[in-house]
Motif scaffolding. Structure first.
Motif, PDB file in Angstrom:
ATOM      1  N   LEU A   1       0.809  -1.209   0.000  1.00  0.00           N
ATOM      2  CA  LEU A   1       0.000   0.000   0.000  1.00  0.00           C
ATOM      3  C   LEU A   1       0.849   1.268   0.000  1.00  0.00           C
ATOM      4  CD1 LEU A   1      -2.890  -1.070   2.384  1.00  0.00           C
ATOM      5  CD2 LEU A   1      -2.940  -0.896  -0.125  1.00  0.00           C
ATOM      6  N   THR A   2       1.933   1.280   0.750  1.00  0.00           N
ATOM      7  CA  THR A   2       2.753   2.491   0.830  1.00  0.00           C
ATOM      8  C   THR A   2       3.723   2.625  -0.338  1.00  0.00           C
ATOM      9  OG1 THR A   2       4.351   1.392   2.278  1.00  0.00           O
ATOM     10  CG2 THR A   2       2.587   2.676   3.339  1.00  0.00           C
ATOM     11  N   SER A   3       3.945   1.558  -1.097  1.00  0.00           N
ATOM     12  CA  SER A   3       4.884   1.638  -2.227  1.00  0.00           C
ATOM     13  C   SER A   3       4.195   1.648  -3.583  1.00  0.00           C
ATOM     14  CB  SER A   3       5.888   0.483  -2.157  1.00  0.00           C
ATOM     15  OG  SER A   3       5.232  -0.754  -2.375  1.00  0.00           O
ATOM     16  N   THR A   4       2.875   1.509  -3.617  1.00  0.00           N
ATOM     17  CA  THR A   4       2.142   1.580  -4.876  1.00  0.00           C
ATOM     18  C   THR A   4       1.822   3.046  -5.150  1.00  0.00           C
ATOM     19  OG1 THR A   4       1.214  -0.618  -4.531  1.00  0.00           O
ATOM     20  CG2 THR A   4       0.061   0.817  -6.076  1.00  0.00           C
ATOM     21  N   PRO A   5       2.258   3.588  -6.292  1.00  0.00           N
ATOM     22  CA  PRO A   5       2.108   5.024  -6.552  1.00  0.00           C
ATOM     23  C   PRO A   5       0.683   5.562  -6.411  1.00  0.00           C
ATOM     24  CG  PRO A   5       3.584   4.056  -8.163  1.00  0.00           C
ATOM     25  CD  PRO A   5       3.007   2.921  -7.360  1.00  0.00           C
TER      26      PRO A   5
ATOM     27  N   VAL B   1      -2.495   8.777   0.177  1.00  0.00           N
ATOM     28  CA  VAL B   1      -2.356   8.700   1.638  1.00  0.00           C
ATOM     29  C   VAL B   1      -0.921   8.754   2.148  1.00  0.00           C
ATOM     30  CG1 VAL B   1      -4.516   7.439   1.962  1.00  0.00           C
ATOM     31  CG2 VAL B   1      -2.381   6.164   1.720  1.00  0.00           C
ATOM     32  N   GLY B   2       0.064   8.656   1.265  1.00  0.00           N
ATOM     33  CA  GLY B   2       1.451   8.611   1.731  1.00  0.00           C
ATOM     34  C   GLY B   2       1.670   7.382   2.600  1.00  0.00           C
ATOM     35  N   PHE B   3       2.065   7.607   3.861  1.00  0.00           N
ATOM     36  CA  PHE B   3       2.285   6.504   4.794  1.00  0.00           C
ATOM     37  C   PHE B   3       1.172   6.388   5.830  1.00  0.00           C
ATOM     38  CE2 PHE B   3       6.489   7.385   3.120  1.00  0.00           C
ATOM     39  CZ  PHE B   3       6.935   6.100   2.814  1.00  0.00           C
ATOM     40  N   LYS B   4       0.032   7.006   5.582  1.00  0.00           N
ATOM     41  CA  LYS B   4      -1.082   6.954   6.533  1.00  0.00           C
ATOM     42  C   LYS B   4      -1.867   5.654   6.340  1.00  0.00           C
ATOM     43  CE  LYS B   4      -2.679  10.972   5.435  1.00  0.00           C
ATOM     44  NZ  LYS B   4      -3.500  12.189   5.375  1.00  0.00           N
ATOM     45  N   VAL B   5      -1.185   4.554   6.664  1.00  0.00           N
ATOM     46  CA  VAL B   5      -1.735   3.198   6.598  1.00  0.00           C
ATOM     47  C   VAL B   5      -1.511   2.591   7.980  1.00  0.00           C
ATOM     48  CG1 VAL B   5      -1.553   0.948   5.471  1.00  0.00           C
ATOM     49  CG2 VAL B   5      -1.166   3.048   4.144  1.00  0.00           C
ATOM     50  N   TYR B   6      -2.599   2.253   8.679  1.00  0.00           N
ATOM     51  CA  TYR B   6      -2.501   1.894  10.093  1.00  0.00           C
ATOM     52  C   TYR B   6      -3.115   0.530  10.383  1.00  0.00           C
ATOM     53  CZ  TYR B   6      -1.934   6.952  10.175  1.00  0.00           C
ATOM     54  OH  TYR B   6      -1.518   8.232   9.917  1.00  0.00           O
ATOM     55  N   PRO B   7      -2.486  -0.223  11.304  1.00  0.00           N
ATOM     56  CA  PRO B   7      -3.102  -1.467  11.764  1.00  0.00           C
ATOM     57  C   PRO B   7      -4.145  -1.182  12.849  1.00  0.00           C
ATOM     58  CG  PRO B   7      -0.950  -1.211  12.770  1.00  0.00           C
ATOM     59  CD  PRO B   7      -1.148  -0.035  11.845  1.00  0.00           C
TER      60      PRO B   7
ATOM     61  N   GLY C   1      -4.818  12.839   9.669  1.00  0.00           N
ATOM     62  CA  GLY C   1      -5.833  13.535   8.884  1.00  0.00           C
ATOM     63  C   GLY C   1      -6.330  12.643   7.753  1.00  0.00           C
ATOM     64  N   PHE C   2      -7.471  13.006   7.190  1.00  0.00           N
ATOM     65  CA  PHE C   2      -8.027  12.252   6.069  1.00  0.00           C
ATOM     66  C   PHE C   2      -7.252  12.589   4.801  1.00  0.00           C
ATOM     67  CE2 PHE C   2     -11.573  12.334   9.009  1.00  0.00           C
ATOM     68  CZ  PHE C   2     -12.071  11.054   8.897  1.00  0.00           C
ATOM     69  N   PRO C   3      -7.179  11.679   3.863  1.00  0.00           N
ATOM     70  CA  PRO C   3      -7.623  10.289   3.870  1.00  0.00           C
ATOM     71  C   PRO C   3      -6.589   9.390   4.532  1.00  0.00           C
ATOM     72  CG  PRO C   3      -6.732  10.813   1.722  1.00  0.00           C
ATOM     73  CD  PRO C   3      -6.663  12.086   2.545  1.00  0.00           C
ATOM     74  N   PHE C   4      -7.021   8.170   4.885  1.00  0.00           N
ATOM     75  CA  PHE C   4      -6.121   7.178   5.464  1.00  0.00           C
ATOM     76  C   PHE C   4      -6.693   5.782   5.234  1.00  0.00           C
ATOM     77  CE2 PHE C   4      -8.793   8.780   8.952  1.00  0.00           C
ATOM     78  CZ  PHE C   4      -9.428   7.614   9.346  1.00  0.00           C
ATOM     79  N   ILE C   5      -5.876   4.780   5.543  1.00  0.00           N
ATOM     80  CA  ILE C   5      -6.257   3.370   5.394  1.00  0.00           C
ATOM     81  C   ILE C   5      -6.040   2.669   6.728  1.00  0.00           C
ATOM     82  CG2 ILE C   5      -5.686   1.176   4.260  1.00  0.00           C
ATOM     83  CD1 ILE C   5      -4.751   2.856   1.840  1.00  0.00           C
TER      84      ILE C   5
END
Length: 141
Positions: A13-17, A23-29, A37-41
């Motif tokens: 998710l963080t390396s797919t353009p 979202v950049g690195f806003k991917v959370y477990p 801030g929005f958006p995020f995963i």
């Protein structure tokens, strides 16, 4: 260190353009930090099945993992959900020490959350929730 498919999901998710652009690195477990801030995963395990044979574990678990894409608009959540699907659905390979044998999107739904209805000061948000089944090679110890 225990190898887990969540590491692979985060990496994809963080390396797919297309996803990283949104979202950049806003991917959370499991939970989102208050400062995000929005958006995020957000991703979390739903279920895991570890099969065995007469000789013992097969080390090829089947994991159900939920990936939720959140944004302030329905179109924003849909766009992010589509980029997540393109990054994950049908993906196989090895990264972060994890070998994915199969990854499939099995369901997808849209949702809306209005925190103001409960008196919260947060803005309304939209979600695209996807469920993936992942079979990966678990290392035998």
């Amino acid at each position: 260190m225990i190898i887990k498919p969540e590491d692979y999901i985060y990496y994809r998710l963080t390396s797919t353009p297309g996803v990283a652009r949104l979202v950049g690195f806003k991917v959370y477990p499991i939970a989102v930090p208050k400062s995000a801030g929005f958006p995020f995963i957000v991703y979390k395990r739903q279920n895991i099945i570890r099969e065995s044979s007469l000789t013992g574990p097969m080390f090829m678990p089947l994991l159900s993992i939920q990936v939720a894409s959140w944004a302030l608009t329905h179109d924003g959540a849909r766009e992010l959900g589509d980029e997540v699907r393109l990054a994950l659905d049908g993906n196989t390979g090895t990264a972060m020490g994890v070998t994915i044998q199969d990854m499939r999107l099995v369901s997808e739904t849209d949702d809306f959350l209005d925190p103001t209805a409960m008196g919260a000061q947060l803005p309304p948000a939209y979600e695209v929730r996807q469920l993936y089944q992942i079979r990966w090679q678990e290392a035998a110890s």
